[in-house]
Enzyme design. Structure first.
Site, PDB file in Angstrom:
ATOM      1  N   ASN A  97       8.908  -3.242   3.630  1.00  0.00           N
ATOM      2  CA  ASN A  97       8.640  -2.450   4.826  1.00  0.00           C
ATOM      3  C   ASN A  97       7.163  -2.629   5.162  1.00  0.00           C
ATOM      4  OD1 ASN A  97       8.244  -0.513   6.763  1.00  0.00           O
ATOM      5  ND2 ASN A  97       8.693   1.242   5.456  1.00  0.00           N
ATOM      6  N   LYS A 124       5.598  -1.598   7.642  1.00  0.00           N
ATOM      7  CA  LYS A 124       5.079  -0.442   8.394  1.00  0.00           C
ATOM      8  C   LYS A 124       4.277  -0.930   9.614  1.00  0.00           C
ATOM      9  CE  LYS A 124       5.400   2.286   4.220  1.00  0.00           C
ATOM     10  NZ  LYS A 124       4.894   3.378   3.382  1.00  0.00           N
ATOM     11  N   HIS A 182      12.912   7.039   7.492  1.00  0.00           N
ATOM     12  CA  HIS A 182      11.803   6.925   6.534  1.00  0.00           C
ATOM     13  C   HIS A 182      11.021   8.248   6.533  1.00  0.00           C
ATOM     14  CE1 HIS A 182       8.073   5.636   4.672  1.00  0.00           C
ATOM     15  NE2 HIS A 182       8.761   4.633   4.168  1.00  0.00           N
ATOM     16  N   GLU A 190       7.999   8.836   6.647  1.00  0.00           N
ATOM     17  CA  GLU A 190       6.922   8.880   7.634  1.00  0.00           C
ATOM     18  C   GLU A 190       7.474   9.256   9.012  1.00  0.00           C
ATOM     19  OE1 GLU A 190       5.419   5.013   6.657  1.00  0.00           O
ATOM     20  OE2 GLU A 190       4.778   5.821   4.725  1.00  0.00           O
ATOM     21  N   GLU A 231      13.192   7.547  -1.814  1.00  0.00           N
ATOM     22  CA  GLU A 231      11.743   7.398  -1.766  1.00  0.00           C
ATOM     23  C   GLU A 231      11.097   8.769  -1.900  1.00  0.00           C
ATOM     24  OE1 GLU A 231      10.468   3.507   0.286  1.00  0.00           O
ATOM     25  OE2 GLU A 231      10.610   5.040   1.821  1.00  0.00           O
ATOM     26  N   GLY A 237       2.708   5.170  -1.337  1.00  0.00           N
ATOM     27  CA  GLY A 237       1.312   4.822  -1.036  1.00  0.00           C
ATOM     28  C   GLY A 237       0.296   5.499  -1.933  1.00  0.00           C
ATOM     29  N   SER A 240       5.373   3.107  -4.351  1.00  0.00           N
ATOM     30  CA  SER A 240       4.430   2.433  -5.248  1.00  0.00           C
ATOM     31  C   SER A 240       5.097   1.415  -6.170  1.00  0.00           C
ATOM     32  CB  SER A 240       3.624   3.457  -6.064  1.00  0.00           C
ATOM     33  OG  SER A 240       2.858   4.270  -5.191  1.00  0.00           O
TER      34      SER A 240
HETATM   35  P1  13P Z   1       4.523   1.949  -0.959  1.00  0.00           P
HETATM   36  O1  13P Z   1       5.239   0.840  -1.678  1.00  0.00           O
HETATM   37  O2  13P Z   1       3.265   1.489  -0.271  1.00  0.00           O
HETATM   38  O3  13P Z   1       4.310   3.145  -1.844  1.00  0.00           O
HETATM   39  O4  13P Z   1       5.482   2.432   0.239  1.00  0.00           O
HETATM   40  C1  13P Z   1       6.812   2.707  -0.040  1.00  0.00           C
HETATM   41  C2  13P Z   1       7.534   2.870   1.232  1.00  0.00           C
HETATM   42  O5  13P Z   1       7.325   3.806   1.970  1.00  0.00           O
HETATM   43  C3  13P Z   1       8.510   1.837   1.597  1.00  0.00           C
HETATM   44  O6  13P Z   1       9.296   2.231   2.660  1.00  0.00           O
END
Ligand code: 13P
Length: 251
Positions: free
Chosen positions: A9, A11, A95, A97, A167, A173, A213
């Protein structure tokens, strides 16, 4: 279809030129990998160019979101048929976010998942608790709410095409991944919910990814767990070397 699915992803990162470079590097380094299903999800603006790069490879294209209506006066939105047209097979839905910054509810996630399935594509449906919720012992309640309501009304056949991504928000992150034990515990719980909603066979068949992560040095432990069928990778998917190493560590 491979059991293990690793999706990147990206983003809101990478312009068109950078996306082409990244996709080219991933393609070069993964040309001989067939045992793992690999999906990359660039931003909308790069989808068309990345599609050209990965055409005739095993790497699949995914989008990071969609709108549920097919077309019309919905300024700024992108429909599922448009994503299909540009070559996407997968769409990430719900997601954290999007839930957090764009007020997406389970009902919205459910509408999007149904729209994706209606076009014969595969949704990657994200679920997971926040740190506060985990601390308060609410992890299972929150995950149950996400799973049951996001998947409401899906047929068994549709469910088999979907992927679930667990997740935990506190792991995204932050560099702090869920331990393999923490991931397995929730993945097993999700599979139990799927069994209640559908049946044992369907529950066994649905792939459940872990996200948060994920790095080359923790993927092996995570993937060794019975109910962890892959990963949804954020930060580490933005560099070809780390993303490719995550895939190779699953072989
Ligand atoms: P990270 O791997 O940067 O922690 O992000 C995970 C994520 O949100 C994947 O959709």
């Amino acid at each position: 279809m491979s059991r293990i699915i690793i999706a990147g992803n990206w983003k809101m990162n990478r312009n068109i030129g950078e996306s082409i470079d990244l996709a080219n590097s991933i393609k070069r380094l993964l040309y001989d990998v067939e045992e793992v299903e690999v999906v990359i999800c660039p931003p909308y603006t790069s989808l068309s160019d990345v599609r050209e790069v990965i055409m005739e490879t095993n790497i699949k294209l995914g989008a990071q979101d969609c709108y549920w209506e097919k077309e019309g006066a919905f300024t700024g939105e992108v429909s599922v048929p448009m994503l299909k047209d540009v070559g996407c097979e997968y769409v990430i839905i719900g997601h954290s976010e999007r839930r957090q910054f764009f007020n997406e509810t389970n009902e919205i996630v459910n509408k999007k998942a149904k729209a994706v399935l209606k076009e014969g594509m595969r949704p990657i449906i994200c679920v997971g608790e926040k740190l506060e919720e985990r601390k308060n012992g609410k992890t299972f309640d929150i995950v149950k709410g996400h799973v049951v309501n996001s998947l409401a009304g899906l047929s068994r056949e549709e469910m088999l095409k979907a992927v679930i991504a667990y997740e935990p928000v506190w792991a995204i992150g932050t560099g702090v991944n869920a331990t393999e034990g923490q991931a397995q515990e929730v993945h097993k719980y999700i599979r139990g919910l799927l069994e209640e909603m559908f049946d044992a066979d369907a529950a066994r068949s649905v792939r459940i990814q872990y996200g948060g992560s994920v790095k080359p040095d923790n993927i092996k432990e995570l993937i060794s767990q019975e109910d962890v069928d892959g990963a949804l990778v954020g930060g580490a998917s933005l560099k070809a070397d780390s993303f490719v190493q995550i895939v190779k560590n699953c072989l």
